[in-house]
Enzyme design. Structure first.
Site, PDB file in Angstrom:
ATOM      1  N   GLU A 170    -119.398  65.356  41.549  1.00 18.62           N
ATOM      2  CA  GLU A 170    -119.404  65.859  42.923  1.00 18.62           C
ATOM      3  C   GLU A 170    -120.405  66.991  43.151  1.00 18.62           C
ATOM      4  OE1 GLU A 170    -115.790  67.695  44.478  1.00 18.62           O
ATOM      5  OE2 GLU A 170    -115.206  68.283  42.478  1.00 18.62           O
ATOM      6  N   HIS A 204    -113.588  48.021  26.274  1.00 20.36           N
ATOM      7  CA  HIS A 204    -113.160  46.832  27.017  1.00 20.36           C
ATOM      8  C   HIS A 204    -114.108  46.510  28.166  1.00 20.36           C
ATOM      9  CE1 HIS A 204    -109.561  46.373  24.656  1.00 20.36           C
ATOM     10  NE2 HIS A 204    -109.305  47.661  24.806  1.00 20.36           N
ATOM     11  N   LYS A 246    -115.629  66.578  38.555  1.00 19.55           N
ATOM     12  CA  LYS A 246    -116.337  67.846  38.752  1.00 19.55           C
ATOM     13  C   LYS A 246    -117.835  67.626  38.636  1.00 19.55           C
ATOM     14  CE  LYS A 246    -114.094  69.566  40.121  1.00 19.55           C
ATOM     15  NZ  LYS A 246    -112.879  69.662  40.819  1.00 19.55           N
ATOM     16  N   GLU A 271    -110.795  64.510  35.514  1.00 21.59           N
ATOM     17  CA  GLU A 271    -111.136  65.691  36.300  1.00 21.59           C
ATOM     18  C   GLU A 271    -112.543  66.193  35.927  1.00 21.59           C
ATOM     19  OE1 GLU A 271    -110.318  66.990  38.877  1.00 21.59           O
ATOM     20  OE2 GLU A 271    -111.060  69.041  38.839  1.00 21.59           O
ATOM     21  N   ARG A 290    -115.473  73.674  55.458  1.00 25.37           N
ATOM     22  CA  ARG A 290    -114.813  72.549  56.120  1.00 25.37           C
ATOM     23  C   ARG A 290    -115.799  71.457  56.540  1.00 25.37           C
ATOM     24  NH1 ARG A 290    -109.715  73.732  57.564  1.00 25.37           N
ATOM     25  NH2 ARG A 290    -109.712  71.972  58.968  1.00 25.37           N
ATOM     26  N   ASN A 306    -112.176  69.314  66.304  1.00 26.69           N
ATOM     27  CA  ASN A 306    -112.021  68.929  64.899  1.00 26.69           C
ATOM     28  C   ASN A 306    -110.937  67.877  64.850  1.00 26.69           C
ATOM     29  OD1 ASN A 306    -111.472  68.774  62.146  1.00 26.69           O
ATOM     30  ND2 ASN A 306    -110.215  70.603  62.156  1.00 26.69           N
ATOM     31  N   GLY A 307    -111.287  66.685  64.369  1.00 27.81           N
ATOM     32  CA  GLY A 307    -110.295  65.617  64.283  1.00 27.81           C
ATOM     33  C   GLY A 307    -110.952  64.285  64.587  1.00 27.81           C
ATOM     34  N   TRP A 347    -118.460  68.054  59.930  1.00 31.51           N
ATOM     35  CA  TRP A 347    -118.519  67.040  58.872  1.00 31.51           C
ATOM     36  C   TRP A 347    -118.439  65.719  59.618  1.00 31.51           C
ATOM     37  CZ3 TRP A 347    -115.658  62.947  56.939  1.00 31.51           C
ATOM     38  CH2 TRP A 347    -115.993  62.505  55.642  1.00 31.51           C
ATOM     39  N   LYS A 366    -114.330  70.652  52.172  1.00 29.96           N
ATOM     40  CA  LYS A 366    -113.205  71.151  51.384  1.00 29.96           C
ATOM     41  C   LYS A 366    -111.875  70.587  51.846  1.00 29.96           C
ATOM     42  CE  LYS A 366    -111.534  74.088  48.368  1.00 29.96           C
ATOM     43  NZ  LYS A 366    -111.750  73.667  46.987  1.00 29.96           N
ATOM     44  N   CYS A 425    -114.609  69.800  59.544  1.00 29.58           N
ATOM     45  CA  CYS A 425    -115.031  70.508  60.748  1.00 29.58           C
ATOM     46  C   CYS A 425    -114.204  71.774  60.913  1.00 29.58           C
ATOM     47  CB  CYS A 425    -114.895  69.688  62.021  1.00 29.58           C
ATOM     48  SG  CYS A 425    -115.810  68.159  61.989  1.00 29.58           S
TER      49      CYS A 425
HETATM   50  C1  F6R Z   1    -112.558  67.947  44.231  1.00 26.53           C
HETATM   51  C2  F6R Z   1    -111.625  68.282  45.281  1.00 26.53           C
HETATM   52  C3  F6R Z   1    -110.969  67.172  46.017  1.00 26.53           C
HETATM   53  C4  F6R Z   1    -109.578  67.575  46.494  1.00 26.53           C
HETATM   54  C5  F6R Z   1    -109.001  66.473  47.399  1.00 26.53           C
HETATM   55  C6  F6R Z   1    -107.582  66.785  47.836  1.00 26.53           C
HETATM   56  O1  F6R Z   1    -113.073  69.072  43.600  1.00 26.53           O
HETATM   57  O2  F6R Z   1    -111.412  69.424  45.595  1.00 26.53           O
HETATM   58  O3  F6R Z   1    -110.914  66.019  45.245  1.00 26.53           O
HETATM   59  O4  F6R Z   1    -108.755  67.786  45.397  1.00 26.53           O
HETATM   60  O5  F6R Z   1    -109.805  66.329  48.521  1.00 26.53           O
HETATM   61  O6  F6R Z   1    -107.528  67.991  48.510  1.00 26.53           O
HETATM   62  P1  F6R Z   1    -106.186  68.796  48.649  1.00 26.53           P
HETATM   63  O7  F6R Z   1    -105.776  69.250  47.303  1.00 26.53           O
HETATM   64  O8  F6R Z   1    -106.511  69.926  49.570  1.00 26.53           O
HETATM   65  O9  F6R Z   1    -105.175  67.848  49.236  1.00 26.53           O
END
Ligand code: F6R
Length: 600
Positions: free
Chosen positions: A484, A500, A481, A477, A27, A99-100, A73, A595, A2
């Site tokens: 998501e 396994h 990617k 990773e 956000r 927000n929270g 969000w 994000k 948010c």
């Molecule tokens: C995936 C991604 C998330 C963040 C995670 C932690 O692409 O960006 O998995 O890495 O939410 O976020 P931060 O690094 O801001 O603590």
């Protein structure tokens, strides 16, 4: 999660709020709304969907010089128009964005608001109804707001309008980020300076449990006990071009392309005038005095932490454990005698990581945050901070922050090693510049990456990523990617582990992305590929130059064996990008995500 904005001044606030919310969409983006106040009172516009949808709903003929806005969000209540913010009190006098998460909202509702019919399913509505209740009991708005804040358990960044008090936006913060921006004859409120850079680059940081009375010509910060706080403003070191897409179709592609430049910037940022690598001596002392480093992180940052473990152990000789923050805080392992805690977080706001930091501080252990966001909560609250220097990362899927995290971890480990008298067998600055060139050549090979996405991911519903040692870290990773942003079910595995159990999922044509950059296990990973190919898998082998074999799909430019993650992740980022694009997904704003994850 948010984003909130607010404006009070002489201009029509609508466009400023909408533009601000567009910058905060990273956000959260499931619904949005604004409330504006003019001589006719407060008008609320809200919509399910994106800011673009909200824009269509906002009436042009309403003009107002004061307003607040929110992009959501969802946490409590499904994303719909009813649950979208702003929320209003029963009489309509008070209008609020938040927000929270208010953890005790149910209890408060039962205790104080039993006779109020709630219009939404949100925790937020309780706040605005409480303010109205206390003001009806005879309190001024400021008193009712403060009294309500004292009852709330949880996190909040709040902006409040009072229909009977035209000259003020009431603001408060606890745990969720919030800034006040200063202008000539106007002031603004925003979750992130990025949102209001359109009107000002002067900001005042707010601390937890502070309340602010924002007027057109003044800003007064108070503690909850009413004590006035004086705090200087700072200039936001952001450029509009940092936060615009420019000619790129998506932020993610722009941020992937920025990686060679970020590598070079990091080398510069951590070099002194003599060209030697330099890290704050207190950080190096803390590292070298620790008997164990605990890396705490989530998601992509956790994956960077796994690579960091290799660096601190292999380069600096410091034993390391890497933990997922949401697990660690509630199931703490036995700690060593002299631990140091390293929080890796791009945003510096991740609630899962912050709850660990709070607990570790209570235990009195030293803490260090590696973040992209100077002044963020985890940076402010830790003893030390290392910055990523990656520039704002706006696409929800992290790319340049991941490689920046790995680069800074490598540099930090190298400096710690040198200060501890351990002779490194390689010149990291030189090796990193080779990496920057290698990354450049990969980001310049987009056609090839797009072709791989077409060949391997056009119709599949799942995909596997395998690797060994450092390649295993990158496999995880790569899988994150892909899943998501393209919604293809993807898993990253240690090459030896598929057989396994998970090998049961391999069918005719199942794509397997295999990384082969680690000489010591090169034969083993080739063997693992053969096992899955024998069961019908479609292998995409990405090998380091010098280790390639006939038939490999992609050969990566050769770099130092410890720095391969910085290079091998690039094709995985680009392949995921094109897979998402080909499937018509929203690359920068994938479904259900945000994000900055500021809720646990
Ligand atoms: C995936 C991604 C998330 C963040 C995670 C932690 O692409 O960006 O998995 O890495 O939410 O976020 P931060 O690094 O801001 O603590």
């Amino acid at each position: 999660m948010c984003g909130i904005v607010g404006y009070i001044g002489d201009l029509d606030s609508k466009e400023i709020l909408l533009k601000g919310l567009e910058k905060l969409e990273y956000r959260g983006y499931d619904s949005a709304g604004i409330a504006v106040r003019n001589e006719d009172g407060v008008t609320v516009f809200k919509e399910k969907g994106r800011i673009a949808d909200l824009r269509l709903a906002v009436e042009d003929d309403v003009t107002a010089k004061t307003g607040i806005g929110h992009t959501r969000w969802a946490t409590h209540g499904v994303p719909n128009q009813l649950n979208a913010h702003p929320h209003q009190s029963a009489s309509g006098r008070y209008t609020l964005v938040h927000n929270g998460v208010i953890e005790n909202y149910h209890l408060l509702q039962k205790e104080y608001l039993a006779d109020i019919e709630m219009k939404s399913d949100t925790d937020t509505e309780v706040i605005v109804q409480l303010i109205e209740k206390f003001s009806k009991d005879g309190m001024t708005t400021a008193e009712a707001f403060r009294y309500t804040l004292e009852l709330l358990h949880g996190s909040y960044a709040i902006a409040l309008l009072d229909a009977e008090e035209a000259q003020t936006i009431f603001v408060a913060k606890n745990k969720s980020p919030l800034l006040v921006g200063l202008g000539d004859d106007f002031n603004v409120v925003a979750s992130d300076a990025m949102a209001m850079l359109q009107v000002t680059d002067q900001y005042v940081e707010l601390h937890d449990l502070e309340m602010v009375i924002v007027k057109k010509e003044s800003v007064e910060i108070q503690k909850l006990d009413g004590t006035v706080v004086e705090r200087d403003s700072y200039t936001a070191e952001l450029d509009m071009s940092d936060i615009e897409k420019g000619t790129y179709p998506h932020y993610m592609l722009k941020e992937i392309d920025e990686q060679p430049g970020v590598m070079r910037k990091i080398i510069q940022a951590y070099q002194n005038e003599q060209g030697e690598l330099e890290i704050d001596q207190d950080i190096i002392t803390a590292l070298n005095e620790a008997d164990r480093l605990y890396i705490i992180a989530a998601g992509t940052s956790y994956h960077a932490g796994l690579v960091g473990k290799e660096y601190f152990e292999k380069i600096a000789g410091i034993p390391v454990e890497v933990h997922i923050s949401s697990e660690f805080g509630y199931n703490m392992p036995l700690l060593s005698k002299k631990p140091l805690f390293l929080f890796i977080t791009q945003s510096g706001e991740t609630a899962d990581s912050r709850q660990v930091l709070v607990k570790i501080k209570k235990l009195g252990h030293p803490t260090l945050t590696l973040t992209n966001a100077k002044g963020s909560t985890l940076s402010r609250e830790a003893d030390h901070t290392l910055l990523l220097h990656a520039g704002p990362e706006i696409a929800v899927a992290s790319t340049k922050a991941y490689t920046a995290q790995i680069a800074v971890l490598a540099i930090t480990a190298a400096v710690a090693a040198e200060k501890a008298g351990r002779k490194a067998d390689f010149d990291i600055v030189h090796e990193m510049s080779i990496v920057a060139n290698a990354v450049q050549s990969l980001v310049d090979s987009k056609e090839k990456m797009e072709q791989i996405a077409t060949d391997f991911l056009s119709t599949t519903r799942n995909a596997f990523f395998i690797g060994r040692n450092l390649d295993f870290c990158v496999s995880m990773e790569g899988a994150l990617k892909l899943k998501e942003i393209s919604y293809i079910q993807a898993e990253g595995f240690a090459g030896g582990e598929l057989k396994h159990g998970t090998i049961a999922l391999i069918e005719e044509g199942t794509p397997i992305f295999a990384l082969a950059t680690q000489k010591a296990v090169s034969l083993n990973i080739r063997g693992n590929v053969k096992e899955v190919v024998a069961r019908g898998a479609n292998p995409c082998i990405i090998a380091m130059e010098g280790m390639e074999e006939e038939g490999d799909t992609l050969v990566l430019p050769n770099v130092h064996p410890l720095l391969t993650p910085l290079v091998s992740v690039i094709p995985l980022q680009l392949i995921s990008y094109y897979a998402s694009l080909h499937r018509g997904c929203d690359v920068d704003k994938p479904r259900n995500l945000a994000k900055s994850v500021t809720v646990e």
